[in-house]
Design an enzyme around this catalytic site. Structure first.
Site, PDB file in Angstrom:
ATOM      1  CB  THR A  27      -5.491  -0.899   2.845  1.00  0.00           C
ATOM      2  OG1 THR A  27      -4.386  -0.621   1.974  1.00  0.00           O
ATOM      3  CG2 THR A  27      -5.848  -2.378   2.768  1.00  0.00           C
ATOM      4  CG  LEU A  59      -1.135  -2.057  -1.077  1.00  0.00           C
ATOM      5  CD1 LEU A  59       0.227  -2.716  -1.272  1.00  0.00           C
ATOM      6  CD2 LEU A  59      -1.725  -2.452   0.281  1.00  0.00           C
ATOM      7  CB  VAL A  85      -0.047   3.102  -6.370  1.00  0.00           C
ATOM      8  CG1 VAL A  85       0.525   4.152  -5.417  1.00  0.00           C
ATOM      9  CG2 VAL A  85       0.956   1.963  -6.577  1.00  0.00           C
ATOM     10  CE  LYS A  86      -7.145   4.180  -1.258  1.00  0.00           C
ATOM     11  NZ  LYS A  86      -7.945   3.769  -0.070  1.00  0.00           N
ATOM     12  CB  VAL A  87      -1.728   9.070  -5.043  1.00  0.00           C
ATOM     13  CG1 VAL A  87      -0.956  10.349  -4.740  1.00  0.00           C
ATOM     14  CG2 VAL A  87      -0.770   7.971  -5.518  1.00  0.00           C
TER      15      VAL A  87
END
Length: 214
Positions: A27, A59, A85-87
């Protein structure tokens, strides 16, 4: 190749996750907005996705300051040990990713458009990168060549390639042949991926034979 779904639409995701074909769901804020999911609803969505069969949920952080990204990354990871964790692959994002990686939080650097960003992702200990194939190509770059070079650089490094911005099942085919680690696809592309006209025609013939055998 691992397959992921790039969506937050529960109605679309439910049947697809049930197939067992897809490893998880990715997402970002745009995807959440399209599905009508507010930021405060992300924890509940995450629980639903995991219960529905997602083995991993990606996310994305929503802040731009290093300290804020790190804090948000820890909060997202606290939702489940199956959250990645997407960054975004900015300078602040790289800095935050390095801190999160040192703390044992798995991260994905997203919005990757150039091979050099794969080198940077490896340097900071990102678990994944997400190159945007379709957007690279539409911007006039050789998207597939860039992605294949990223995979070549990162193979064996501990940083995996999860290709996003997939426009068609043909993209999936070509990337699989090229040995790409993983792709994430829209629900529409996922449904097309599951369908094969010749298989459907053969099944129709089987059904006709069953009718005659009764």
């Amino acid at each position: 190749m691992d397959l992921y779904l790039d969506s937050a639409d529960r109605e679309a995701l439910g049947p697809l996750l049930r197939t067992g074909v897809f490893a998880g769901v990715t997402t970002n804020p745009l995807i959440l907005e399209r599905a009508g999911v507010r930021l405060g609803e992300v924890p509940e969505l995450t629980r639903w996705l995991l219960d529905a069969g997602a083995r991993e949920v990606f996310l994305q952080t929503t802040t731009s300051d290093v300290e804020a990204v790190v804090a948000e990354g820890h909060a997202l990871r606290a939702l489940s040990d199956r959250v990645v964790v997407k960054v975004p692959a900015t300078v602040a994002g790289l800095t935050a990713t390095a801190e999160l990686a040192r703390a044992g939080v798995p991260t994905l650097l997203t919005a990757v458009y150039h091979v050099r960003q794969a080198v940077l992702a490896r340097a900071v200990g990102a678990a994944w990168i997400a190159p945007y194939l379709g957007r690279m190509t539409e911007a006039g770059r050789d998207g597939r060549r860039h992605v294949e070079q990223m995979q070549g650089i990162l193979t064996g490094s501990g940083t995996r390639v999860l290709v996003a911005s997939i426009r068609s099942v043909d993209d999936v085919h070509r990337l699989a042949v090229a040995g790409i680690d993983a792709v994430t696809v829209s629900a529409a592309v996922a449904r097309e991926l599951l369908e094969e006209p010749l298989t459907a025609a053969a099944v129709d013939q089987f059904d006709e034979a069953v009718t005659r055998l009764r």
